[in-house]
Enzyme design. Structure first.
Site, short mmCIF file in Angstrom:
data_model
loop_
_atom_site.label_atom_id
_atom_site.label_comp_id
_atom_site.label_asym_id
_atom_site.label_seq_id
_atom_site.Cartn_x
_atom_site.Cartn_y
_atom_site.Cartn_z
CE LYS A 58 -1.05 -2.26 3.32
NZ LYS A 58 -1.30 -3.11 4.47
CB VAL B 290 -7.20 -1.19 -0.46
CG1 VAL B 290 -8.36 -0.57 0.30
CG2 VAL B 290 -6.31 -0.10 -1.03
N GLY C 40 -7.21 -5.91 2.88
CA GLY C 40 -6.98 -7.35 2.87
C GLY C 40 -7.79 -8.11 1.84
CB ILE D 45 -12.51 -6.10 1.34
CG1 ILE D 45 -12.87 -6.54 2.75
CG2 ILE D 45 -13.64 -5.35 0.68
CD1 ILE D 45 -13.14 -5.37 3.70
N GLY E 128 -1.27 -10.35 18.99
CA GLY E 128 -0.78 -10.28 17.61
C GLY E 128 -1.61 -9.35 16.73
CG ASP F 256 -1.91 0.11 7.44
OD1 ASP F 256 -1.17 -0.63 6.76
OD2 ASP F 256 -3.13 -0.10 7.59
CE LYS G 117 -4.60 -1.12 4.90
NZ LYS G 117 -5.04 -1.60 6.21
N GLY H 17 -4.23 -10.50 7.48
CA GLY H 17 -4.07 -11.93 7.72
C GLY H 17 -3.66 -12.65 6.46
#
Lengths: 458, 458
Positions: free
Chosen positions: B124, B151, B153, B155, B206, B220, B224, B323
């Site tokens: 990104k 952008v 993950g 989706i 995590g 971050d 996006k 993920g």
């Protein structure tokens, strides 16, 4: 035949080099057809910039040439017979916006594909019922058949599944697919009013048709589900094997129980991979969903499509499922794909015959069962035995106060005693067991209605 | 160069006729890289059926050749230098999964495109900061540059905007774009705990990095947003002109006020068309959103992208924003587009230079302003005058009970008096006026913290 080169990789450079315009013919100038004309008139420059070529309507066909549709039709060639658009000269793409699984719509689409002409349609019944045949026809004649607008209005659900999730194995697809039903169920839940009262007000507001059966009996939503299932699992589904149930029998009682027990009622369609053999279940039915689940909060006329993929996990997309603007946006997104040269095969893979969904006997889940019972000793014992005999275990039970008059249930005129609504939530069980329970309870003298059975979905 | 024919219309017939396999090289074998290897090993047959050709990893490059990544790497050619994948023989597509706006990632992507080699990336920062330059490079050398995984993950937000809504004019795009921040804000709202406590537990689970600044300071998510804005409005956005604010200063007080006033706090990014000139505003900042708005109910590590189009209306898509599985699904969806020959130009139109977003002075809205004040007569009068002098009108005010000890605010050690949190909701006003109010209140002796300002979004 139109030249529809891809914009991919090596071809991107040619985009603005005077590529040939894309010429559209529109069959059907109802709400959606007029919406498409209006969108193209407003966004022509934007679309040309994005497609790298002009997109222009050249021909139209509709029933009444003189009707005022609020859009300008000058400059378009008028055809009295929509089917003639299949072979008329100087047309690249036919937009079939007539509707219906048979008649002129089907004839036009078949003739266009057979002529090798690309087709864009918003016709969910046609694709749900004849999709296997049409995908063969399209592949045989090298024509594209696109139908983004057939599912969930402006939501690009088909692109989401066929392309956005093309690398993943789908485990489940479905959602809230009919705005009329969702409006009625949302209003019933909020207001406590009955189905018939809300339906009447929905008809006044234009959210329901004068003849609402296609919507409230679940057929419209089931057509959409059939299409989604075919795309998610890469093979068209035999429409007649989908179990379809509408919302007419959902009573205000059920919404009260739902509230009390932490649920909302949604007309949900779901198609699921059952096991590694690839068999799928597919059904459309009112369900109880936990109040905080995202799908429970899709309200009013909104639609939502939910997917569960092995890698992508859960996903939900919601938006306007109907109306001129959203539907026109979806129709023209398909046209943009054609203009950019990016159309895919109908079911995302090579054509295949339709397959049947699993029979009811294969289904299982937790269930909500609602009865209207007489105030007599032993009623609960009778119900409990019926459940026990079918090995159905109860998770919760709730009985509301007795009422002497019930507006929802078909009471016999002579019933003198007070009656009460009673709801049971079961643990996980087989749907076939629940069918047996329902049959047995229906025969009980103390049970006054046809028992209402809903699946519980997360 | 790979032959990547389109599956559209006329070409659909050739799909299964032994089309050449697509050969991938992966640079970077972290969580995402290993996820891609695992997805391709599990879904190889499915992808081949959908693409009409085999897709195969042929080469990999990563820092440590010996590390166990839980996936088999046998049969892949190992390259110590990732940049050599740009020109190594027998590779069709480079998957850049290294990350970072500079260094090896940037060098590899630029070298691959310059070599005419198609690139898929999840990076990104690279696209947000160098997207204008890279789109030129891609177009000049006829190479595709795809970045669905950059952008949100799993989706398919980029496909949604660039293709699904390609026919519509976007008025607004944005959403909840960082799972770490959304997890922290959701937990703060639910538990009443402080930012630092929740951050520590998120790090243990995590959900947050050891150095959380890229996430919690909003960078971050802003990367996006820059990408979404570029796609929605057809031109890359100059990243440095986006206003970015993180969530460190959001206190448990603010969540209490939010609950009381019917809001939830979300780190929201939004890009909006300001007027017909085409100017856009773009910002990333914590916002108050009405509790029942769909975006307010996107919780935990989930991401959501929201659009508002002239024809398509409002739309929201939510799913897993990070993920291995979801990101691998998005990376491979891009590969599927290449395999099917359906890749589009970077920003959906011909390359253009980046443009700046509107300055803060152009922004307006309703605002939430929260102070910590001393218990002294005349405090409210001072605050009210500051608002009046800037023509800001108050819609609601709430003051909580006085506390003597405050964990969130940087109090001077010598402050002996009790202090109280105080929140104000304004009517619609200019952001510049609010900035002046904040500056003036910061100077007041009775105001103990840096005033916290949040936008109210629907």
């Amino acid at each position: 035949m139109p030249d529809v080169p891809s914009l991919s990789g090596k071809r991107a450079k040619s985009v603005s080099n005077g590529k040939k315009e894309l010429r559209l013919a529109i069959a059907g100038l109802g709400t959606v057809g007029a919406g498409v004309v209006s969108l193209l008139q407003e966004n022509a420059d934007l679309l040309a910039a994005r497609a790298g070529r002009a997109i222009r309507i050249v021909a139209v066909s509709a029933r009444d040439r003189k009707r005022d549709r609020g859009v300008k039709l000058e400059g378009f060639t008028w055809y009295d017979d929509p089917v003639s658009l299949a072979t008329a000269p100087d047309i690249d793409v036919v937009l079939e916006l007539i509707g219906g699984a048979e008649g002129a719509a089907r004839t036009l689409v078949e003739a266009s594909l057979a002529h090798g002409r690309d087709v864009v349609t918003a016709n969910k019944a046609l694709i749900a019922i004849h999709g296997a045949h049409l995908s063969h026809l399209a592949a045989t004649h090298g024509a594209a058949l696109l139908f983004e607008a057939s599912v969930a209005g402006g939501i690009p659900a088909i692109k989401l599944v066929r392309e956005g999730l093309a690398a993943d194995q789908m485990e489940e697809i479905g959602g809230v697919l009919n705005g009329t039903c969702n409006y009625i169920l949302t209003k019933m839940g909020d207001s406590g009013e009955d189905f018939s009262e809300i339906l009447a007000s929905a008809q006044k507001l234009g959210y329901a048709e004068a003849d609402p059966s296609t919507d409230v009996d679940g057929w419209d939503a089931a057509h959409k589900l059939a299409i989604l299932a075919g795309l998610a699992f890469g093979q068209p589904v035999s429409f007649s094997s989908i179990r379809v149930e509408g919302i007419r029998h959902v009573a205000s009682y059920d919404h009260q129980f739902a509230r009390e027990m932490g649920y909302r009622i949604k007309l949900l369609g779901m198609a699921r991979r059952l096991d590694k053999s690839g068999a799928i279940e597919a059904w459309m039915r009112p369900c109880m969903v936990p109040r905080h689940a995202p799908i429970a909060n899709v309200n009013g006329v909104f639609n939502a499509v939910r997917t569960q993929g092995r890698f992508s996990g859960p996903m939900l997309i919601e938006g306007r499922g109907a109306g001129a603007g959203p539907t026109a946006s979806a129709v023209m997104a398909d046209v943009m794909d054609l203009a950019r040269g990016a159309a895919l095969p109908v079911w995302g893979t090579a054509p295949q015959p339709a397959r049947a969904c699993a029979p009811i006997s294969a289904l299982s889940g937790a269930y909500y069962l609602r009865l209207l019972v007489r105030d007599k000793p032993g009623v609960m014992a009778g119900i409990a035995s019926a459940l026990r005999d079918e090995h159905v275990s109860m998770r919760a039970m709730s009985q509301h106060s007795f009422v002497t008059h019930d507006r929802d249930a078909p009471l016999s005129a002579s019933a003198p005693e007070p009656v009460a609504p009673l709801a049971i939530i079961t643990h996980q069980t087989q749907e076939s067991a629940m069918k047996n329970v329902v049959a047995r309870l229906s025969d009980m003298h103390e049970v006054l209605n046809d028992p209402v059975l809903m699946k519980i979905e997360s």
